[in-house]
Motif scaffolding. Sequence first.
Motif, PDB file in Angstrom:
ATOM      1  N   LYS A  32       0.810  -1.087  -0.064  1.00  0.00           N
ATOM      2  CA  LYS A  32       0.267  -0.126  -0.150  1.00  0.00           C
ATOM      3  C   LYS A  32       0.915   1.422  -0.420  1.00  0.00           C
ATOM      4  CE  LYS A  32      -3.984   2.321   0.134  1.00  0.00           C
ATOM      5  NZ  LYS A  32      -4.890   2.147  -0.724  1.00  0.00           N
ATOM      6  N   LEU A  33       2.229   1.172   0.693  1.00  0.00           N
ATOM      7  CA  LEU A  33       2.394   2.670   0.839  1.00  0.00           C
ATOM      8  C   LEU A  33       3.604   2.572  -0.569  1.00  0.00           C
ATOM      9  CD1 LEU A  33       4.771   4.092   2.527  1.00  0.00           C
ATOM     10  CD2 LEU A  33       6.251   2.726   2.864  1.00  0.00           C
ATOM     11  N   ILE A  34       4.092   1.518  -1.253  1.00  0.00           N
ATOM     12  CA  ILE A  34       4.527   1.718  -2.649  1.00  0.00           C
ATOM     13  C   ILE A  34       3.409   2.185  -3.199  1.00  0.00           C
ATOM     14  CG2 ILE A  34       5.368   0.025  -4.652  1.00  0.00           C
ATOM     15  CD1 ILE A  34       6.612  -1.379  -1.938  1.00  0.00           C
ATOM     16  N   GLU A  35       2.578   1.474  -3.650  1.00  0.00           N
ATOM     17  CA  GLU A  35       1.525   2.500  -4.024  1.00  0.00           C
ATOM     18  C   GLU A  35       0.844   3.341  -4.489  1.00  0.00           C
ATOM     19  OE1 GLU A  35      -4.109   1.042  -4.646  1.00  0.00           O
ATOM     20  OE2 GLU A  35      -2.473  -0.095  -3.808  1.00  0.00           O
ATOM     21  N   GLU A  36       0.990   4.193  -3.640  1.00  0.00           N
ATOM     22  CA  GLU A  36       0.196   5.425  -2.749  1.00  0.00           C
ATOM     23  C   GLU A  36       1.560   6.177  -2.924  1.00  0.00           C
ATOM     24  OE1 GLU A  36      -2.793   7.122  -1.565  1.00  0.00           O
ATOM     25  OE2 GLU A  36      -3.218   4.515  -2.022  1.00  0.00           O
ATOM     26  N   MET A  37       2.943   6.034  -3.044  1.00  0.00           N
ATOM     27  CA  MET A  37       3.806   6.757  -3.597  1.00  0.00           C
ATOM     28  C   MET A  37       3.689   6.810  -4.654  1.00  0.00           C
ATOM     29  SD  MET A  37       5.382   8.412  -0.520  1.00  0.00           S
ATOM     30  CE  MET A  37       6.782   8.757  -1.394  1.00  0.00           C
ATOM     31  N   GLY A  38       3.885   5.466  -5.590  1.00  0.00           N
ATOM     32  CA  GLY A  38       4.065   5.925  -6.812  1.00  0.00           C
ATOM     33  C   GLY A  38       2.488   6.437  -7.338  1.00  0.00           C
ATOM     34  N   LYS A  39       2.154   6.831  -7.497  1.00  0.00           N
ATOM     35  CA  LYS A  39       0.870   7.470  -8.135  1.00  0.00           C
ATOM     36  C   LYS A  39       0.873   8.970  -7.551  1.00  0.00           C
ATOM     37  CE  LYS A  39      -3.537   4.431  -6.316  1.00  0.00           C
ATOM     38  NZ  LYS A  39      -4.761   4.079  -5.277  1.00  0.00           N
ATOM     39  N   ALA A  40       1.838   8.800  -6.789  1.00  0.00           N
ATOM     40  CA  ALA A  40       2.433  10.531  -6.904  1.00  0.00           C
ATOM     41  C   ALA A  40       3.355  10.763  -7.539  1.00  0.00           C
ATOM     42  CB  ALA A  40       2.548  10.965  -5.666  1.00  0.00           C
ATOM     43  N   GLY A  41       3.582   9.915  -8.072  1.00  0.00           N
ATOM     44  CA  GLY A  41       5.105   9.822  -9.131  1.00  0.00           C
ATOM     45  C   GLY A  41       6.791   9.260  -8.040  1.00  0.00           C
ATOM     46  N   TRP A  42       6.593   9.287  -7.413  1.00  0.00           N
ATOM     47  CA  TRP A  42       8.268   8.598  -7.082  1.00  0.00           C
ATOM     48  C   TRP A  42       7.552   6.821  -6.371  1.00  0.00           C
ATOM     49  CZ3 TRP A  42      10.581  11.601  -3.235  1.00  0.00           C
ATOM     50  CH2 TRP A  42      10.180  12.298  -3.094  1.00  0.00           C
ATOM     51  N   THR A  43       9.154   6.679  -7.242  1.00  0.00           N
ATOM     52  CA  THR A  43       9.742   5.327  -7.586  1.00  0.00           C
ATOM     53  C   THR A  43      10.150   4.897  -6.924  1.00  0.00           C
ATOM     54  OG1 THR A  43      10.241   6.607 -10.062  1.00  0.00           O
ATOM     55  CG2 THR A  43      10.835   4.543  -9.535  1.00  0.00           C
ATOM     56  N   PHE A  44       9.959   3.209  -6.490  1.00  0.00           N
ATOM     57  CA  PHE A  44      10.569   3.055  -5.256  1.00  0.00           C
ATOM     58  C   PHE A  44      11.837   1.790  -5.523  1.00  0.00           C
ATOM     59  CE2 PHE A  44      10.510  -1.711  -3.359  1.00  0.00           C
ATOM     60  CZ  PHE A  44      11.259  -1.022  -1.723  1.00  0.00           C
ATOM     61  N   LEU A  45      13.017   2.183  -4.536  1.00  0.00           N
ATOM     62  CA  LEU A  45      14.016   1.648  -5.167  1.00  0.00           C
ATOM     63  C   LEU A  45      14.449   0.635  -4.369  1.00  0.00           C
ATOM     64  CD1 LEU A  45      16.037   5.302  -4.650  1.00  0.00           C
ATOM     65  CD2 LEU A  45      15.368   4.728  -6.871  1.00  0.00           C
ATOM     66  N   GLN A  46      14.103   0.522  -2.539  1.00  0.00           N
ATOM     67  CA  GLN A  46      14.490  -0.243  -2.192  1.00  0.00           C
ATOM     68  C   GLN A  46      14.252  -0.534  -1.345  1.00  0.00           C
ATOM     69  OE1 GLN A  46      19.091   0.481  -3.230  1.00  0.00           O
ATOM     70  NE2 GLN A  46      18.829   0.412  -1.068  1.00  0.00           N
ATOM     71  N   GLN A  47      13.923  -1.733  -0.117  1.00  0.00           N
ATOM     72  CA  GLN A  47      13.997  -1.499   0.806  1.00  0.00           C
ATOM     73  C   GLN A  47      14.771  -2.296   2.024  1.00  0.00           C
ATOM     74  OE1 GLN A  47      10.880  -4.498   2.224  1.00  0.00           O
ATOM     75  NE2 GLN A  47      11.102  -3.976   4.403  1.00  0.00           N
ATOM     76  N   GLU A  48      15.565  -1.726   3.099  1.00  0.00           N
ATOM     77  CA  GLU A  48      16.584  -1.945   3.695  1.00  0.00           C
ATOM     78  C   GLU A  48      16.068  -2.355   5.439  1.00  0.00           C
ATOM     79  OE1 GLU A  48      20.731  -0.101   3.526  1.00  0.00           O
ATOM     80  OE2 GLU A  48      20.199   0.044   1.232  1.00  0.00           O
ATOM     81  N   GLY A  49      16.173  -2.969   5.705  1.00  0.00           N
ATOM     82  CA  GLY A  49      15.336  -2.895   6.865  1.00  0.00           C
ATOM     83  C   GLY A  49      13.881  -2.730   7.133  1.00  0.00           C
ATOM     84  N   SER A  50      14.299  -1.645   7.643  1.00  0.00           N
ATOM     85  CA  SER A  50      12.738  -1.105   7.898  1.00  0.00           C
ATOM     86  C   SER A  50      12.655  -0.025   7.386  1.00  0.00           C
ATOM     87  CB  SER A  50      12.552  -0.923   9.158  1.00  0.00           C
ATOM     88  OG  SER A  50      13.451   0.169   9.707  1.00  0.00           O
ATOM     89  N   GLY A  51      13.960   0.064   6.134  1.00  0.00           N
ATOM     90  CA  GLY A  51      13.266   1.441   5.443  1.00  0.00           C
ATOM     91  C   GLY A  51      13.042   1.760   4.092  1.00  0.00           C
ATOM     92  N   TYR A  52      11.967   2.346   3.565  1.00  0.00           N
ATOM     93  CA  TYR A  52      12.060   1.860   2.081  1.00  0.00           C
ATOM     94  C   TYR A  52      12.206   3.016   1.916  1.00  0.00           C
ATOM     95  CZ  TYR A  52       8.693  -0.667   4.731  1.00  0.00           C
ATOM     96  OH  TYR A  52       7.893  -2.099   5.564  1.00  0.00           O
TER      97      TYR A  52
END
Length: 89
Positions: A32-52
């Motif tokens: 859901k986090l990745i989807e919502e960020m993507g809708k606003a033009g943010w590209t998911f790069l990676q996850q490291e531990g608890s960081g997105y």
Amino acid sequence: MREANGRFRKLATERSYVWYGIAAQRGAEKDKLIEEMGKAGWTFLQQEGSGYFFQQGTEKIVITSRMWSGDFVLFKAPVTDHPLSLSNE
């Protein structure tokens, strides 16, 4: 947050960060986090531990997560123009 129907709820602003919460959904809150960020033009790069890690143009941000009481996931996001800031409206 239980009544938010799977949406992010703004909980607090602390210095240069905003806290959001969402009901735990067996890991679906990450999607859901990745989807919502993507809708606003943010590209998911990676996850490291608890960081997105996300990027939009030359700007990069990290949103961290914490499980709270087993029922909710809390996200700490830097104060910037991102879609989660609209979730409480």
